[in-house]
Design a protein around this motif. Structure first.
Motif, mmCIF file in Angstrom:
data_model
loop_
_atom_site.group_PDB
_atom_site.id
_atom_site.type_symbol
_atom_site.label_atom_id
_atom_site.label_comp_id
_atom_site.label_asym_id
_atom_site.label_seq_id
_atom_site.Cartn_x
_atom_site.Cartn_y
_atom_site.Cartn_z
ATOM 1 N N GLY A 169 -39.148 3.395 -28.034
ATOM 2 C CA GLY A 169 -40.457 4.006 -28.203
ATOM 3 C C GLY A 169 -40.379 5.352 -28.887
ATOM 4 O O GLY A 169 -39.307 5.805 -29.283
ATOM 5 N N ILE A 170 -41.531 5.977 -29.032
ATOM 6 C CA ILE A 170 -41.603 7.326 -29.595
ATOM 7 C C ILE A 170 -41.309 8.310 -28.472
ATOM 8 O O ILE A 170 -41.912 8.233 -27.401
ATOM 9 C CB ILE A 170 -42.998 7.629 -30.189
ATOM 10 C CG1 ILE A 170 -43.317 6.698 -31.345
ATOM 11 C CG2 ILE A 170 -43.128 9.094 -30.594
ATOM 12 C CD1 ILE A 170 -42.576 6.963 -32.608
ATOM 13 N N GLU A 187 -30.918 9.400 -28.058
ATOM 14 C CA GLU A 187 -30.438 8.626 -26.933
ATOM 15 C C GLU A 187 -30.625 9.499 -25.706
ATOM 16 O O GLU A 187 -30.028 10.571 -25.603
ATOM 17 C CB GLU A 187 -28.964 8.258 -27.106
ATOM 18 C CG GLU A 187 -28.412 7.421 -25.967
ATOM 19 C CD GLU A 187 -26.936 7.154 -26.128
ATOM 20 O OE1 GLU A 187 -26.593 6.187 -26.835
ATOM 21 O OE2 GLU A 187 -26.139 7.931 -25.578
ATOM 22 N N CYS A 188 -31.475 9.054 -24.815
ATOM 23 C CA CYS A 188 -31.832 9.859 -23.635
ATOM 24 C C CYS A 188 -30.855 9.645 -22.505
ATOM 25 O O CYS A 188 -30.248 8.587 -22.386
ATOM 26 C CB CYS A 188 -33.226 9.467 -23.150
ATOM 27 S SG CYS A 188 -34.516 9.691 -24.374
ATOM 28 N N VAL A 213 -33.805 5.592 -28.729
ATOM 29 C CA VAL A 213 -32.990 4.393 -28.927
ATOM 30 C C VAL A 213 -32.078 4.201 -27.720
ATOM 31 O O VAL A 213 -31.736 5.157 -27.029
ATOM 32 C CB VAL A 213 -32.153 4.461 -30.234
ATOM 33 C CG1 VAL A 213 -33.057 4.501 -31.461
ATOM 34 C CG2 VAL A 213 -31.190 5.625 -30.235
ATOM 35 N N GLU A 214 -31.704 2.957 -27.501
ATOM 36 C CA GLU A 214 -30.855 2.640 -26.350
ATOM 37 C C GLU A 214 -29.426 3.144 -26.566
ATOM 38 O O GLU A 214 -28.827 3.704 -25.654
ATOM 39 C CB GLU A 214 -30.859 1.133 -26.109
ATOM 40 C CG GLU A 214 -30.136 0.739 -24.843
ATOM 41 C CD GLU A 214 -30.355 -0.728 -24.530
ATOM 42 O OE1 GLU A 214 -29.383 -1.479 -24.586
ATOM 43 O OE2 GLU A 214 -31.508 -1.099 -24.234
ATOM 44 N N ASN A 215 -28.876 2.916 -27.746
ATOM 45 C CA ASN A 215 -27.492 3.309 -28.024
ATOM 46 C C ASN A 215 -27.459 3.947 -29.413
ATOM 47 O O ASN A 215 -27.660 3.257 -30.418
ATOM 48 C CB ASN A 215 -26.578 2.085 -27.962
ATOM 49 C CG ASN A 215 -25.125 2.449 -28.203
ATOM 50 O OD1 ASN A 215 -24.772 2.974 -29.255
ATOM 51 N ND2 ASN A 215 -24.286 2.169 -27.221
ATOM 52 N N ILE A 216 -27.202 5.223 -29.461
ATOM 53 C CA ILE A 216 -27.315 5.940 -30.727
ATOM 54 C C ILE A 216 -26.232 5.545 -31.731
ATOM 55 O O ILE A 216 -26.488 5.480 -32.924
ATOM 56 C CB ILE A 216 -27.380 7.467 -30.501
ATOM 57 C CG1 ILE A 216 -27.952 8.148 -31.754
ATOM 58 C CG2 ILE A 216 -26.043 8.036 -30.076
ATOM 59 C CD1 ILE A 216 -28.488 9.527 -31.517
ATOM 60 N N SER A 253 -29.696 15.346 -24.227
ATOM 61 C CA SER A 253 -29.731 14.123 -25.028
ATOM 62 C C SER A 253 -28.721 14.198 -26.172
ATOM 63 O O SER A 253 -28.128 15.234 -26.428
ATOM 64 C CB SER A 253 -31.134 13.902 -25.597
ATOM 65 O OG SER A 253 -31.461 14.942 -26.496
ATOM 66 N N ARG A 254 -28.545 13.067 -26.840
ATOM 67 C CA ARG A 254 -27.749 13.016 -28.068
ATOM 68 C C ARG A 254 -28.677 12.575 -29.180
ATOM 69 O O ARG A 254 -29.476 11.652 -28.991
ATOM 70 C CB ARG A 254 -26.577 12.048 -27.919
ATOM 71 C CG ARG A 254 -25.617 12.521 -26.843
ATOM 72 C CD ARG A 254 -24.336 11.722 -26.709
ATOM 73 N NE ARG A 254 -24.506 10.304 -26.873
ATOM 74 C CZ ARG A 254 -23.646 9.526 -27.559
ATOM 75 N NH1 ARG A 254 -22.595 10.025 -28.148
ATOM 76 N NH2 ARG A 254 -23.848 8.237 -27.643
ATOM 77 N N VAL A 255 -28.579 13.242 -30.345
ATOM 78 C CA VAL A 255 -29.520 12.993 -31.433
ATOM 79 C C VAL A 255 -28.794 12.828 -32.759
ATOM 80 O O VAL A 255 -27.654 13.261 -32.925
ATOM 81 C CB VAL A 255 -30.567 14.132 -31.547
ATOM 82 C CG1 VAL A 255 -31.340 14.289 -30.242
ATOM 83 C CG2 VAL A 255 -29.935 15.440 -31.957
#
Length: 138
Positions: free
Chosen positions: A6-7, A133-134, A85-88, A114-116
């Motif tokens: 999602g957003i 990726e949260c 996203v589920e897996n960055i 998070s990772r972005v």
């Protein structure tokens, strides 16, 4: 394969978080839910929760910030859209395999643990897209 969840947020580049936050508060009765400094990227971020998505107000803390350069050429305004996203790593791999130009070939640290990674706007019709990726709490 990419799995979009999602957003996550829409980011607005601003010269002053406090100024724009006051417009959201007086006009829409929405308060800032928090803020965070990201010193290595020379940023201060204010968070506003709209229940189904968030708005992130992004203010530079130094002229070295990419947001400073954005503001100098474009002024205050929408900077990017962030997609959860589920897996960055899988998302970056999928985009690379499909010819998208990545600004980040490996994920970097983002707000709230998070990772972005960012997709270059040239590859996405002029729109800067952030992948996020949260952690499990988000």
């Amino acid at each position: 394969m990419i799995k979009v969840k999602g957003i996550d947020h829409i980011a607005i580049a601003v010269k002053s978080i406090d100024k724009l936050a006051s417009f959201f508060q007086s006009g829409l009765a929405i308060e800032m839910s928090g803020s965070e400094n990201i010193p290595d990227r020379h940023l201060k971020i204010g968070f506003m929760d709209f229940k189904n998505t968030k708005v992130e107000l992004v203010e530079p803390t130094s002229e070295e910030s990419a947001i400073s350069r954005f503001l100098a050429t474009r002024g205050d305004g929408i900077h990017h859209i962030c997609v959860k996203v589920e897996n960055i790593e899988d998302a970056i791999g999928h985009l690379n395999e499909n010819g998208f130009e990545m600004l980040d070939k490996i994920p970097r640290a983002g707000a709230s643990g998070s990772r972005v990674a960012f997709i270059h706007p040239r590859s996405f019709g002029g729109v800067l897209i952030e992948l996020k990726e949260c952690n499990d709490e988000e």
